[in-house]
Design a protein around this motif. Structure first.
Motif, PDB file in Angstrom:
ATOM      1  N   LEU A 157       0.848  -1.186   0.000  1.00 50.19           N
ATOM      2  CA  LEU A 157       0.000   0.000   0.000  1.00 50.19           C
ATOM      3  C   LEU A 157       0.887   1.241   0.000  1.00 50.19           C
ATOM      4  N   THR A 158       0.709   2.110  -1.000  1.00 52.81           N
ATOM      5  CA  THR A 158       1.536   3.316  -1.079  1.00 52.81           C
ATOM      6  C   THR A 158       0.743   4.603  -0.864  1.00 52.81           C
ATOM      7  N   GLU A 159      -0.573   4.522  -0.974  1.00 53.70           N
ATOM      8  CA  GLU A 159      -1.416   5.699  -0.739  1.00 53.70           C
ATOM      9  C   GLU A 159      -2.767   5.240  -0.225  1.00 53.70           C
ATOM     10  N   ASP A 160      -3.276   5.937   0.788  1.00 50.38           N
ATOM     11  CA  ASP A 160      -4.547   5.566   1.414  1.00 50.38           C
ATOM     12  C   ASP A 160      -5.183   6.841   1.972  1.00 50.38           C
ATOM     13  N   ARG A 161      -6.268   7.289   1.333  1.00 56.77           N
ATOM     14  CA  ARG A 161      -6.932   8.526   1.756  1.00 56.77           C
ATOM     15  C   ARG A 161      -8.443   8.381   1.678  1.00 56.77           C
ATOM     16  N   ALA A 162      -9.112   8.976   2.630  1.00 54.43           N
ATOM     17  CA  ALA A 162     -10.565   9.044   2.568  1.00 54.43           C
ATOM     18  C   ALA A 162     -10.940   9.986   1.434  1.00 54.43           C
ATOM     19  N   LEU A 163     -11.976   9.646   0.709  1.00 50.74           N
ATOM     20  CA  LEU A 163     -12.451  10.510  -0.365  1.00 50.74           C
ATOM     21  C   LEU A 163     -13.402  11.545   0.232  1.00 50.74           C
ATOM     22  N   PRO A 164     -13.190  12.834  -0.056  1.00 55.40           N
ATOM     23  CA  PRO A 164     -14.109  13.845   0.467  1.00 55.40           C
ATOM     24  C   PRO A 164     -15.551  13.531   0.055  1.00 55.40           C
ATOM     25  N   VAL A 165     -16.470  13.715   0.981  1.00 54.21           N
ATOM     26  CA  VAL A 165     -17.875  13.377   0.749  1.00 54.21           C
ATOM     27  C   VAL A 165     -18.404  14.015  -0.533  1.00 54.21           C
ATOM     28  N   GLU A 166     -18.017  15.264  -0.803  1.00 55.55           N
ATOM     29  CA  GLU A 166     -18.543  15.943  -1.992  1.00 55.55           C
ATOM     30  C   GLU A 166     -18.035  15.326  -3.290  1.00 55.55           C
ATOM     31  N   GLN A 167     -16.985  14.514  -3.234  1.00 54.83           N
ATOM     32  CA  GLN A 167     -16.481  13.848  -4.433  1.00 54.83           C
ATOM     33  C   GLN A 167     -17.046  12.436  -4.589  1.00 54.83           C
ATOM     34  N   SER A 168     -17.760  11.977  -3.601  1.00 55.06           N
ATOM     35  CA  SER A 168     -18.250  10.609  -3.598  1.00 55.06           C
ATOM     36  C   SER A 168     -19.588  10.497  -4.324  1.00 55.06           C
ATOM     37  N   LEU A 169     -19.826   9.328  -4.889  1.00 52.80           N
ATOM     38  CA  LEU A 169     -21.135   9.044  -5.468  1.00 52.80           C
ATOM     39  C   LEU A 169     -22.161   8.941  -4.347  1.00 52.80           C
TER      40      LEU A 169
END
Length: 177
Positions: free
Chosen positions: A149-161
Motif C-alpha cells: 500500500l503506497t497511498e490511502d486517503r478518505a475521499l471527500p464526501v462531496e467527491q463521492s457518489l
C-alpha cells in the motif's frame, strides 16, 4: 443513469494523473467510460472492458472517436496484459464477496512488477449488496504479499457518489517485484 454513474471522472483521479508518465492502463467494469477519456487524454494506452452490453453501448456513445478503446470482455478470462496500471472504481464492490480472492489473484497477474492498482474502494460493513462493501482489514488481506500500500486517503464526501457517500477511499497498491 445508474446510481454508480457519476457523469464525470472523479476529481481525485484527475489530480492524481497530473504529471504521471504515460502507461498501459486497464479499466475493468468501465461503465460509461468517463475515466477512459481522461486516461486517453493524458496520453495513456487504455483498454477498457465490461461484460454488459448496455455498458459497452453507453461507453461507445460517450467516447465517440475513442470508442475503440472499449471492448466486451470478462476480467477473469482477459488474455491481454500485463498492465502498468489497473484502475478500480465500483468494480470490486459489484462482485460477490465469494469472488474477491479470484479478483485479487487476477489483479496480481494483470499488473506488471512495479506497476500499480489505483482507485476507489467502497468501505462498508453492511452484509447486503450490491454494492458489496469491504472492510479495510479485508482489503489488506486481498492485497496480500503481491502488493504494498503506497497511498490511502478518505475521499471527500462531496467527491463521492451518492450510493457510496462518505464510504469511499482512494488507495494505490504497488506490485512487488
Amino acid at each position: 443513469m445508474t446510481p454508480w454513474d457519476a457523469g464525470r471522472a472523479p476529481a481525485k483521479l484527475i489530480q492524481w494523473l497530473q504529471g504521471r508518465s504515460a502507461a498501459r492502463v486497464l479499466i475493468p467494469g468501465c461503465g460509461t467510460g468517463y475515466e477512459v477519456r481522461l486516461f486517453a487524454e493524458h496520453g495513456h494506452d487504455v483498454l477498457a472492458i465490461d461484460f454488459s452490453d448496455a455498458a459497452i453501448d453507453a461507453a461507445q456513445r460517450e467516447l465517440g472517436s475513442l470508442s475503440g478503446l472499449v471492448k466486451k470482455a470478462d476480467f477473469f478470462g482477459l488474455q491481454d496484459g500485463p498492465f502498468d496500471l489497473v484502475y478500480e472504481r465500483a468494480f470490486l464492490c459489484a462482485l460477490p464477496r465469494a469472488v474477491w480472492p479470484r479478483w485479487a489473484s487476477r489483479v496480481a497477474e494483470l499488473v506488471r512488477a512495479g506497476g500499480e492498482l489505483a482507485g476507489f474502494f467502497y468501505i462498508d460493513d453492511d452484509p447486503r449488496g450490491p454494492p458489496f462493501g469491504v472492510s479495510r482489514e479485508r482489503l489488506n488481506e486481498l492485497r496480500g504479499k503481491a502488493f504494498e500500500l503506497t497511498e490511502d486517503r478518505a475521499l471527500p464526501v462531496e467527491q463521492s457518489l451518492p450510493v457510496f457517500q462518505g464510504k469511499e477511499i482512494w488507495q494505490v497498491w504497488k506490485r512487488r517485484l
